[in-house]
Scaffold this motif. Structure first.
Motif, PDB file in Angstrom:
ATOM      1  N   SER A  72       0.732  -1.283   0.375  1.00 24.51           N
ATOM      2  CA  SER A  72      -0.347  -0.451   0.053  1.00 24.51           C
ATOM      3  C   SER A  72       0.620   1.339   0.319  1.00 24.51           C
ATOM      4  CB  SER A  72      -1.389   0.093   1.201  1.00 24.51           C
ATOM      5  OG  SER A  72      -0.384  -0.688   2.359  1.00 24.51           O
ATOM      6  N   LEU A  73       2.000   0.727  -0.552  1.00 28.65           N
ATOM      7  CA  LEU A  73       3.138   2.153  -0.656  1.00 28.65           C
ATOM      8  C   LEU A  73       2.239   3.468  -2.083  1.00 28.65           C
ATOM      9  CD1 LEU A  73       6.268   0.690  -0.488  1.00 28.65           C
ATOM     10  CD2 LEU A  73       4.499   2.189   1.512  1.00 28.65           C
ATOM     11  N   PRO A  74       2.175   4.504  -1.845  1.00 30.27           N
ATOM     12  CA  PRO A  74       2.975   5.364  -1.056  1.00 30.27           C
ATOM     13  C   PRO A  74       2.599   5.932  -0.331  1.00 30.27           C
ATOM     14  CG  PRO A  74       2.153   6.979  -2.831  1.00 30.27           C
ATOM     15  CD  PRO A  74       2.102   5.478  -3.146  1.00 30.27           C
ATOM     16  N   TRP A  75       2.903   5.868   1.352  1.00 28.75           N
ATOM     17  CA  TRP A  75       2.744   5.649   2.452  1.00 28.75           C
ATOM     18  C   TRP A  75       2.887   6.353   3.771  1.00 28.75           C
ATOM     19  CZ3 TRP A  75       5.176   3.783   7.560  1.00 28.75           C
ATOM     20  CH2 TRP A  75       3.605   3.173   8.474  1.00 28.75           C
ATOM     21  N   THR A  76       2.444   7.167   4.380  1.00 29.72           N
ATOM     22  CA  THR A  76       3.151   8.578   5.748  1.00 29.72           C
ATOM     23  C   THR A  76       2.937   7.680   6.915  1.00 29.72           C
ATOM     24  OG1 THR A  76       1.582   9.893   4.459  1.00 29.72           O
ATOM     25  CG2 THR A  76       2.453   9.931   6.799  1.00 29.72           C
ATOM     26  N   PRO A  77       3.913   7.763   7.877  1.00 30.43           N
ATOM     27  CA  PRO A  77       4.793   6.841   8.448  1.00 30.43           C
ATOM     28  C   PRO A  77       4.747   8.619   9.653  1.00 30.43           C
ATOM     29  CG  PRO A  77       6.681   8.083   7.621  1.00 30.43           C
ATOM     30  CD  PRO A  77       5.271   8.433   6.424  1.00 30.43           C
ATOM     31  N   GLY A  78       5.112   7.595  11.101  1.00 28.31           N
ATOM     32  CA  GLY A  78       4.119   8.083  12.263  1.00 28.31           C
ATOM     33  C   GLY A  78       3.227   7.415  12.941  1.00 28.31           C
ATOM     34  N   TYR A  79       3.311   6.584  14.502  1.00 28.85           N
ATOM     35  CA  TYR A  79       2.521   6.226  14.975  1.00 28.85           C
ATOM     36  C   TYR A  79       2.113   7.046  16.029  1.00 28.85           C
ATOM     37  CZ  TYR A  79       3.759   1.829  12.608  1.00 28.85           C
ATOM     38  OH  TYR A  79       3.925   0.989  11.148  1.00 28.85           O
ATOM     39  N   ASP A  80       2.917   8.444  16.289  1.00 27.79           N
ATOM     40  CA  ASP A  80       2.734   9.191  17.707  1.00 27.79           C
ATOM     41  C   ASP A  80       2.240  10.551  16.899  1.00 27.79           C
ATOM     42  OD1 ASP A  80       3.654   7.541  19.450  1.00 27.79           O
ATOM     43  OD2 ASP A  80       5.286   8.191  20.006  1.00 27.79           O
ATOM     44  N   VAL A  81       1.135  10.840  17.463  1.00 28.71           N
ATOM     45  CA  VAL A  81       1.384  12.290  17.476  1.00 28.71           C
ATOM     46  C   VAL A  81       0.858  13.029  18.261  1.00 28.71           C
ATOM     47  CG1 VAL A  81       0.089  12.090  15.025  1.00 28.71           C
ATOM     48  CG2 VAL A  81      -1.959  11.842  17.155  1.00 28.71           C
TER      49      VAL A  81
END
Length: 327
Positions: A72-81
């Motif tokens: 499922s790329l392209p993908w936006t990383p980051g699990y902490d907001v």
């Protein structure tokens, strides 16, 4: 659906994506429409997005998260907001626009934290204490929950027990030493000489400079080891445990080897993967609010400097946390 902010109807937002796995140069900043929150979702104007080791490993195509997103790329990383609620979807009664929130979001498939706006499930979010800056708050959820779950769910750490925490000055480590101390444990941590004073200020009882001293010579009969390094360090740590002791190892790549070695020695070891847990995140927020736990952010990077942020992250030796300032 409530919407009290012009931000939420802005034409577009900037966010980080990668279209293929690789080195930091695959990271790019693009513009996309601001998403609308669905049922049970909250739209957040992101102030801080935490950087975690899983981010660079996934970017390189390594580990379990990479296997799940490769199609499922392209993908936006980051699990902490962390940031401010700007809009809530139907069925959300726990938050209103203007609330200051933080959470471990989109784990492991959706990601989305490296962005000016992010969607989160309402049940992933906790209120950020007024004492904590929202950019810094972005560094809390994943690392603090990893420390909490490792210590108390996997390790069952109790008051009066003796624990060794490897890489005590790092992102997970600096939370782990504070949680263990707050629980009443005797805390030993490994770190480099430059972090000795930092850990002493946090209240660590003994700091072992791993460049100068072999921790196996210094530690014996321990109730618990929290191994944030993995590999040979994890295996050698088994020799510091008491008969009833337990080792919890965090890096997933070497966990099976360490667990097998523990079984061979007649000892207990567990691997673990962090999971969102808003109940304990609220407990952690309370400790921060009361001044019992502090969040140390080593560096903040602008969204446009995400490649440099990943280079620093991958290089290791970070004191506390690295955070993207997404404002």
């Amino acid at each position: 659906m409530e919407n009290t902010s012009d931000n939420a109807t802005a034409a577009s937002m900037r966010h980080v994506v990668y279209e293929q796995f690789g080195e930091p140069d695959v990271l790019q900043v693009v513009s996309s429409p601001v998403p609308e929150p669905g049922d049970g979702q909250v739209l957040i104007r992101v102030h801080g997005a935490g950087l975690n080791p899983i981010d660079w490993k996934t970017r390189k195509g390594l580990g379990f998260a990479a296997r799940q997103i490769e199609g499922s790329l392209p993908w936006t990383p980051g699990y902490d907001v962390a940031g401010e609620v700007v809009e809530v979807g139907s069925g959300v009664t726990t938050f209103v626009p203007g609330d200051r929130v933080m959470g471990m979001v989109g784990f492991p498939v959706d990601g989305g934290g490296y962005s000016e706006f992010a969607l989160a499930s309402a049940d992933e979010l906790a209120i950020v204490p007024e004492e904590l800056d929202l950019v810094q708050a972005g560094g809390v959820p994943l690392a603090a929950l990893t420390a909490w779950q490792g210590l108390f769910e996997m390790g069952n750490l109790e008051s009066g027990q003796k624990i060794l925490i490897h890489a005590g000055a790092g992102g997970v480590g600096h939370f782990a030493v504070q949680f263990a101390l707050e629980r009443g444990a005797h805390v030993i941590a490994t770190a480099s000489a430059r972090n000795r004073d930092f850990l002493a200020e946090l209240g660590v009882h003994e700091v072992i400079d791993y460049h100068e001293t072999d921790f196996v010579d210094e530690c014996y009969g321990l109730d618990m080891v929290l191994d944030l390094m993995g590999g040979e360090i994890g295996k050698r740590s088994l020799h510091t445990l008491g008969e009833q002791g337990v080792l919890v190892t965090i890096p997933t790549v070497t966990a099976d080897d360490i667990i097998s070695e523990a079984e061979r020695m007649g000892l207990r070891a567990h691997g673990m993967t962090v999971r969102p847990d808003v109940f304990h995140l609220e407990e952690i927020a309370e400790l921060i609010e009361d001044g019992d736990v502090r969040v140390h952010v080593d560096q903040q990077f602008a969204l446009d400097d995400v490649r440099s942020a990943h280079e620093t992250l991958e290089g290791g030796h970070v004191r506390g946390k690295l955070v993207l300032d997404c404002r």
